[in-house]
Structures are given as structure tokens and as C-alpha cells.
Design a protein around this motif. Structure first.
Motif, PDB file in Angstrom:
ATOM      1  N   ASP A   4       0.806  -1.224   0.000  1.00  0.00           N
ATOM      2  CA  ASP A   4       0.000   0.000   0.000  1.00  0.00           C
ATOM      3  C   ASP A   4       0.833   1.265   0.000  1.00  0.00           C
ATOM      4  N   LEU A   5       0.166   2.327   0.150  1.00  0.00           N
ATOM      5  CA  LEU A   5       0.690   3.641   0.493  1.00  0.00           C
ATOM      6  C   LEU A   5       1.756   4.206  -0.427  1.00  0.00           C
ATOM      7  N   HIS A   6       3.003   4.142  -0.025  1.00  0.00           N
ATOM      8  CA  HIS A   6       4.000   5.020  -0.637  1.00  0.00           C
ATOM      9  C   HIS A   6       4.842   4.332  -1.691  1.00  0.00           C
ATOM     10  N   PRO A   7       4.470   4.492  -2.933  1.00  0.00           N
ATOM     11  CA  PRO A   7       5.224   3.857  -4.001  1.00  0.00           C
ATOM     12  C   PRO A   7       6.724   4.174  -3.975  1.00  0.00           C
ATOM     13  N   PRO A   8       7.114   5.418  -3.688  1.00  0.00           N
ATOM     14  CA  PRO A   8       8.555   5.697  -3.757  1.00  0.00           C
ATOM     15  C   PRO A   8       9.348   4.854  -2.770  1.00  0.00           C
ATOM     16  N   ASN A   9       8.673   4.409  -1.731  1.00  0.00           N
ATOM     17  CA  ASN A   9       9.404   3.670  -0.715  1.00  0.00           C
ATOM     18  C   ASN A   9       9.299   2.160  -0.872  1.00  0.00           C
ATOM     19  N   GLN A  10       8.561   1.767  -1.871  1.00  0.00           N
ATOM     20  CA  GLN A  10       8.389   0.326  -2.063  1.00  0.00           C
ATOM     21  C   GLN A  10       9.729  -0.396  -2.129  1.00  0.00           C
ATOM     22  N   ALA A  11      10.663   0.263  -2.726  1.00  0.00           N
ATOM     23  CA  ALA A  11      11.964  -0.364  -2.916  1.00  0.00           C
ATOM     24  C   ALA A  11      12.614  -0.730  -1.590  1.00  0.00           C
ATOM     25  N   ARG A  12      12.302   0.066  -0.577  1.00  0.00           N
ATOM     26  CA  ARG A  12      12.960  -0.173   0.706  1.00  0.00           C
ATOM     27  C   ARG A  12      12.110  -1.049   1.619  1.00  0.00           C
ATOM     28  N   LYS A  13      11.273  -1.874   1.003  1.00  0.00           N
ATOM     29  CA  LYS A  13      10.380  -2.659   1.831  1.00  0.00           C
ATOM     30  C   LYS A  13      11.121  -3.859   2.404  1.00  0.00           C
ATOM     31  N   ASP A  14      12.090  -3.577   3.226  1.00  0.00           N
ATOM     32  CA  ASP A  14      12.832  -4.659   3.849  1.00  0.00           C
ATOM     33  C   ASP A  14      12.812  -4.461   5.354  1.00  0.00           C
ATOM     34  N   PHE A  17      13.004  -0.956   7.175  1.00  0.00           N
ATOM     35  CA  PHE A  17      12.068   0.110   6.877  1.00  0.00           C
ATOM     36  C   PHE A  17      10.884   0.045   7.838  1.00  0.00           C
ATOM     37  N   ILE A  18      10.660   1.133   8.553  1.00  0.00           N
ATOM     38  CA  ILE A  18       9.543   1.163   9.488  1.00  0.00           C
ATOM     39  C   ILE A  18       8.361   1.858   8.806  1.00  0.00           C
ATOM     40  N   PRO A  19       7.272   1.142   8.604  1.00  0.00           N
ATOM     41  CA  PRO A  19       6.178   1.708   7.819  1.00  0.00           C
ATOM     42  C   PRO A  19       5.429   2.829   8.530  1.00  0.00           C
ATOM     43  N   THR A  20       4.750   3.607   7.712  1.00  0.00           N
ATOM     44  CA  THR A  20       4.026   4.769   8.207  1.00  0.00           C
ATOM     45  C   THR A  20       3.081   4.429   9.350  1.00  0.00           C
ATOM     46  N   LYS A  21       2.333   3.331   9.145  1.00  0.00           N
ATOM     47  CA  LYS A  21       1.321   3.063  10.170  1.00  0.00           C
ATOM     48  C   LYS A  21       1.955   2.733  11.513  1.00  0.00           C
ATOM     49  N   TRP A  22       3.149   2.176  11.498  1.00  0.00           N
ATOM     50  CA  TRP A  22       3.837   1.939  12.775  1.00  0.00           C
ATOM     51  C   TRP A  22       4.182   3.256  13.449  1.00  0.00           C
ATOM     52  N   ARG A  23       4.642   4.166  12.623  1.00  0.00           N
ATOM     53  CA  ARG A  23       4.997   5.468  13.179  1.00  0.00           C
ATOM     54  C   ARG A  23       3.780   6.137  13.802  1.00  0.00           C
ATOM     55  N   MET A  24       2.683   6.125  13.032  1.00  0.00           N
ATOM     56  CA  MET A  24       1.432   6.697  13.536  1.00  0.00           C
ATOM     57  C   MET A  24       1.036   5.993  14.832  1.00  0.00           C
ATOM     58  N   ALA A  25       1.102   4.667  14.786  1.00  0.00           N
ATOM     59  CA  ALA A  25       0.683   3.878  15.937  1.00  0.00           C
ATOM     60  C   ALA A  25       1.526   4.232  17.155  1.00  0.00           C
ATOM     61  N   ALA A  26       2.835   4.399  16.934  1.00  0.00           N
ATOM     62  CA  ALA A  26       3.721   4.710  18.059  1.00  0.00           C
ATOM     63  C   ALA A  26       3.334   6.038  18.685  1.00  0.00           C
ATOM     64  N   LYS A 181       6.040  16.230  19.341  1.00  0.00           N
ATOM     65  CA  LYS A 181       7.348  16.666  18.853  1.00  0.00           C
ATOM     66  C   LYS A 181       7.880  15.679  17.818  1.00  0.00           C
ATOM     67  N   TYR A 182       7.649  14.419  18.102  1.00  0.00           N
ATOM     68  CA  TYR A 182       8.072  13.366  17.171  1.00  0.00           C
ATOM     69  C   TYR A 182       7.301  13.490  15.856  1.00  0.00           C
ATOM     70  N   ALA A 183       5.990  13.720  15.983  1.00  0.00           N
ATOM     71  CA  ALA A 183       5.155  13.827  14.780  1.00  0.00           C
ATOM     72  C   ALA A 183       5.523  15.064  13.958  1.00  0.00           C
ATOM     73  N   ALA A 184       5.951  16.145  14.645  1.00  0.00           N
ATOM     74  CA  ALA A 184       6.248  17.388  13.937  1.00  0.00           C
ATOM     75  C   ALA A 184       7.668  17.415  13.382  1.00  0.00           C
ATOM     76  N   ASN A 185       8.417  16.365  13.650  1.00  0.00           N
ATOM     77  CA  ASN A 185       9.795  16.314  13.170  1.00  0.00           C
ATOM     78  C   ASN A 185       9.830  15.679  11.779  1.00  0.00           C
ATOM     79  N   PRO A 186      10.282  16.426  10.776  1.00  0.00           N
ATOM     80  CA  PRO A 186      10.233  15.895   9.409  1.00  0.00           C
ATOM     81  C   PRO A 186      10.969  14.564   9.229  1.00  0.00           C
ATOM     82  N   THR A 187      12.009  14.331  10.007  1.00  0.00           N
ATOM     83  CA  THR A 187      12.736  13.072   9.812  1.00  0.00           C
ATOM     84  C   THR A 187      11.869  11.858  10.148  1.00  0.00           C
ATOM     85  N   THR A 188      10.827  12.086  10.961  1.00  0.00           N
ATOM     86  CA  THR A 188       9.907  10.989  11.265  1.00  0.00           C
ATOM     87  C   THR A 188       9.269  10.459   9.981  1.00  0.00           C
ATOM     88  N   TRP A 189       9.041  11.361   9.053  1.00  0.00           N
ATOM     89  CA  TRP A 189       8.295  11.009   7.831  1.00  0.00           C
ATOM     90  C   TRP A 189       9.197  10.857   6.616  1.00  0.00           C
TER      91      TRP A 189
END
Lengths: 273, 223
Positions: A4-14, A17-26, A181-189
Motif C-alpha cells: 500500500d501507500l508510498h510507491p517511492p518507498n516500495q523499494a525499501r520494503k525490507d 524500513f519502518i512503515p508509516t502506520k507503525w509510526r502513527m501507531a507509536a 514533537k516526534y510527529a512534527a519532526n520531518p525526519t519521522t516522515w
């Protein structure tokens, strides 16, 4: 599992790579867990109902500091020249600056919010990712702001004092701000692979620790119980930030025969000698 | 380690410089004997600030000499007895005279060691007295700003330090420092009262003695 979600990151699906929903969940988990565990035990008049657990975590943090952080920070200061350290510190400060901007606006500080936005924009672009703090030279000084201050200004009390593993002193009111603060930090995304994000995080921590060193030395000199020193300093400091510099010690605090508790009440009556 | 904490943390130490910077020369006060009125709290702090900065900036003095000179100014301009008493709060009344004397001695030593720890970290900060405020109980709070080079930027505010002064024999003396909103006396009180509640005065005196002894041991080891 994740088609799902982010095609540009598909390559790093190893595995790195921590997926978006994990970040949101955290983020959501931190915010919810903290407010729930605070809500269930807000005893009256006791600023630190979890003192036993807090002390345990404090000891853990302190031990970790002694065996790892402090030695690393010492090496860091020794090996990396000051101008480079300044750039690194500026860069990390800039990364979390969007959080300051958001909270300026949440507090309806429109002027400061615009100024801080301009500051972030100038430092991020002309200052090359915040490494050179050009904005300060242009009359846009850094401010401190976060969700805990916003909630305090909205009238929320601090709630129980918390010591968080690795993160240190906090309160029920202040802890959700960590998630923000974590959510507002661009490196999170940015979806950095952990080979990059973990070293980055370590440098961030070591940089903070090196800037902290003089305070730790002061604490060590001025405290007969470092845990109590830290707790009181943290609570007083946060109150002062919310009330913008007005000390929380009421008049009767300085009455030699009275015993107002500091940082708790601002009694109207107060006449000393 | 929160960002807000660390930034202020740095300030706190630099601000403790101001702690070191706490004193005014009694000599100066004597000079002004012919003047019609004793110096105001603000004048006292102006003088202290001026004198301490002069000491810290004197390149001919060793670290130890600086520490000693700053200590002398502090001793002349701080009221340790009131500070000690305020730091204990209601428990003061329950102490015997002997316990009070012991406690005051150890307390004075603790505060002295504390600013010794900060004299060395002075890096050309400037201190400006920016205001003063008369309190309801007759005390006076003198507001100062420490400015210096922070992260390579000149003239940045490093810390706000408020000094609370009380008159004794017509001389203003410092009874508390508030560094970026953190009152030192309030902090001591929170520590001391918890110790008193759990272990009483004997425990408090023991902790203070141990603390001061450890400091001396470190000093002897050249640390």
C-alpha cells in the motif's frame, strides 16, 4: 503485508524500513498510554504518586548516563571541533522547530508564530537544513514552546510527575508533547532506513548530553538527593515557562515562619516580618 | 532529555555564574558612609555584578584565586542564615539550638561548594541589571539578564536570574536566586523537607555532611 501507500518507498520494503502506520501507531500509543496511566492515579496534593517507579527509572537513566551517554558526550566534545558541534546542534534544533511554530499558533501567539515560521524557513533553506542559524542574526531569535506549555496555558495542571525511560523528567501534561514533537519532526516522515536513523538519533542524544553537561555538574553539586533536585527543578521550570517568567513561589514562601509549598499555590495573603 | 530541559539546563549553569556573581563589597558600602542613604538593593546588585565580572575577567588570576575572591563577595552579600532557615521551612522550629548551628554550617558549605562548581565555566558572559521590584513583605527582587555568546551567536540571552534581597542592619543581602524560574531556596526546601519527613534532622545533617565531605575529597584529589 504492505502493498500500500508510498510507491517511492516500495523499494525499501525490507527489514530496515519502518512503515508509516507503525509510526502513527507509536505516536498515538504514547499519547494514549501516558494520559491513561496518568488519569487513573491523580491523587490530591501529591505531585509524585509514582515516586517508587519514577526513582527506579531515574536510577536506570542515571546509570545509562554514566556508562554510556556521558563518556560518549565527552569524546564527542573532544573530537568534534566547536563550530561543527554548533552546526550539528543547530540542525537538530531546527528539525524540531515546527513543533514550536505549531504551539505558538495553538496559543494564539500569531506574531511569534509567524516569526518562528520565518525563522524555520530561513534556517532550513539559506541556513542549509538549519546548520547555520542565519535567522538569529536577522532578528528572529529562537523560542521555546511545546504542547505541555500549551496545555498549561489552557488551564491543565501538571498531573503526576513522571520519569520516562531515556527521556527523563516529564508529567502527565507534558508527556503527550513528546509524541507531538516526534510527529512534527520531518525526519519521522522521511522513511530513513534504520542504518541512518539510529546513528542520527544517537548523535542527537549525545549532542544534547554534551550541551547539558554543566547542568548535570551543577545538580551534582547542589543536591543531597539528585532525584528530588531534578523533580523540583523540572516542575518549577515548567511552571515558569507557562507563566512566562513569573516565579511560582508565592509571597508567604519567604516568610520565615510560614511554610507555603513552592510551585503549588500563589497565596494572595503574604506579609513577612 | 527534553529539548526544553537541555536548553535551560545550559542556562541554569551559566546562570549559576550569577550565583557566583552574588555579592557586593562591604568595602564599597563603607566608602559610601558619607552618602545620605545606604545603597538600594538594585545598587547593591549593580555593584556585585560589576565586581564579580571584573574578577572573572581578570586573566592574571588563577581559577582558585577567582573562586576565593568571588566567595568573599558572596559571603559579604548573602544572608546564609535566612537562606538556611527558609530552605528548611516549618521544620526549623523543631530544632534545638545545637542542631540549628550545625545545620547552618553545613548549609553554608553546600552553597559555597555549589558556586565553586560554576566559577570555572565562565566564558565571558555579561550580566545586566534590568529591573527591580519591591515585594509585599519589604524584600526587593532585582531582575538580571545574563547575555553571552550562545551557539556562536553574540549577545544572546543565556538566562534570567532574579535575586531576592532582604535588609539586615540596613544592608541588603541576597536570600534567594531564581534562575529561569527555578528558585534555589524552593528547590532546597523540597529536598530537605522530604528528608526531614522520612529520616528527621539526623538524616538531613548526615546527608549534608556526607555531601560536603565528598566535595572536599574531590577537591583534594584535584578534581
Amino acid at each position: 503485508m504492505e502493498s500500500d501507500l508510498h510507491p517511492p518507498n516500495q523499494a525499501r520494503k525490507d527489514s530496515t524500513f519502518i512503515p508509516t502506520k507503525w509510526r502513527m501507531a507509536a505516536i498515538v500509543f504514547t499519547a494514549v498510554a501516558v494520559s491513561v496511566c496518568g488519569g487513573c492515579a491523580s491523587g490530591p496534593h501529591n505531585a509524585d504518586p509514582f515516586e517508587k517507579t519514577n526513582r527506579l527509572i531515574y536510577r536506570f537513566n542515571d546509570a545509562l548516563d554514566r556508562v554510556a551517554l556521558k563518556p560518549m558526550a565527552d569524546v564527542y566534545v573532544k573530537v568534534i571541533p566547536k563550530p561543527i558541534r554548533t552546526g550539528i546542534g543547530n540542525g537538530f534544533d531546527n528539525l524540531i522547530y515546527f513543533n514550536v511554530v505549531c504551539n505558538d499558533f495553538l496559543q494564539a501567539k500569531w506574531g511569534q508564530g509567524l516569526g518562528d515560521f520565518g525563522r524555520m524557513a530561513a534556517d532550513s533553506t539559506i541556513g542549509i537544513g538549519g546548520i547555520f542559524d542565519v535567522a538569529s542574526h536577522w532578528g528572529l531569535p529562537a523560542h521555546e514552546n511545546d504542547l505541555g506549555i500549551t496545555l498549561g496555558k489552557w488551564g491543565a495542571g501538571p498531573g503526576p510527575y513522571l520519569v520516562l525511560p531515556l527521556l527523563g523528567p516529564s508529567t502527565v501534561r507534558d508527556a503527550p508533547g513528546i509524541a507531538m514533537k516526534y510527529a512534527a519532526n520531518p525526519t519521522t516522515w522521511l522513511y530513513l532506513p534504520i542504518q541512518i536513523s539510529i546513528p542520527l538519533y544517537v548523535v542527537n542524544i549525545v549532542d544534547l548530553r554534551s550541551r547539558f553537561d554543566s547542568v548535570v555538574r551543577f545538580r551534582n553539586a547542589a543536591s543531597i538527593d539528585p532525584y528530588l533536585f531534578t523533580r523540583n527543578a523540572y516542575l518549577q521550570f515548567r511552571e515558569a515557562q507557562i507563566h512566562e517568567g513569573q516565579s511560582a513561589t508565592g509571597q508567604s514562601f519567604y516568610d520565615e515562619d510560614s511554610d507555603a509549598s513552592p510551585a503549588a499555590t500563589r497565596p494572595a495573603s503574604g506579609h513577612g516580618e | 532529555m527534553e529539548k526544553s530541559m537541555h536548553a535551560t539546563a545550559i542556562k541554569v549553569v551559566l546562570a549559576m555564574l550569577a550565583c557566583t556573581i552574588s555579592g557586593v563589597s562591604a568595602v564599597r558600602a563603607a566608602d559610601q558612609n558619607d552618602a545620605p542613604s545606604p545603597p538600594t538593593a538594585r545598587q547593591v546588585m549593580d555593584q556585585v555584578t560589576h565586581d564579580v565580572l571584573a574578577i572573572l575577567r581578570d586573566h592574571n588570576l588563577s581559577v582558585d584565586e577567582k573562586r576565593e575572591k568571588v566567595k568573599q563577595i558572596a559571603y559579604q552579600n548573602m544572608n546564609f542564615d535566612v537562606m538556611a532557615r527558609l530552605s528548611l521551612g516549618r521544620y526549623w522550629r523543631g530544632l534545638t539550638d545545637a542542631q540549628r548551628t550545625q545545620y547552618q554550617q553545613e548549609f553554608k558549605q553546600l552553597v559555597t561548594n555549589t558556586y565553586g562548581a560554576t566559577t570555572d565555566s565562565y566564558t565571558d558572559e555579561d550580566v545586566k541589571v534590568v529591573g527591580d521590584r519591591l515585594e509585599q513583605d519589604g524584600d526587593c527582587t532585582v531582575l538580571t539578564r545574563i547575555t553571552g555568546t550562545k551557539d556562536d551567536k553574540p549577545d544572546q540571552e543565556v538566562a534570567k536570574v532574579d535575586y531576592r534581597l532582604r535588609t539586615q542592619d540596613k544592608q541588603w543581602k541576597v536570600i534567594d536566586f531564581t534562575i529561569d524560574g527555578v528558585s534555589l531556596v524552593a528547590n532546597f526546601r523540597s529536598q530537605f523537607q522530604e528528608v526531614m519527613a522520612n529520616g528527621g534532622i539526623d538524616q538531613l545533617l548526615k546527608l549534608l555532611r556526607d555531601k560536603n565531605a565528598a566535595h572536599e575529597k574531590n577537591a583534594a584529589n584535584g578534581k
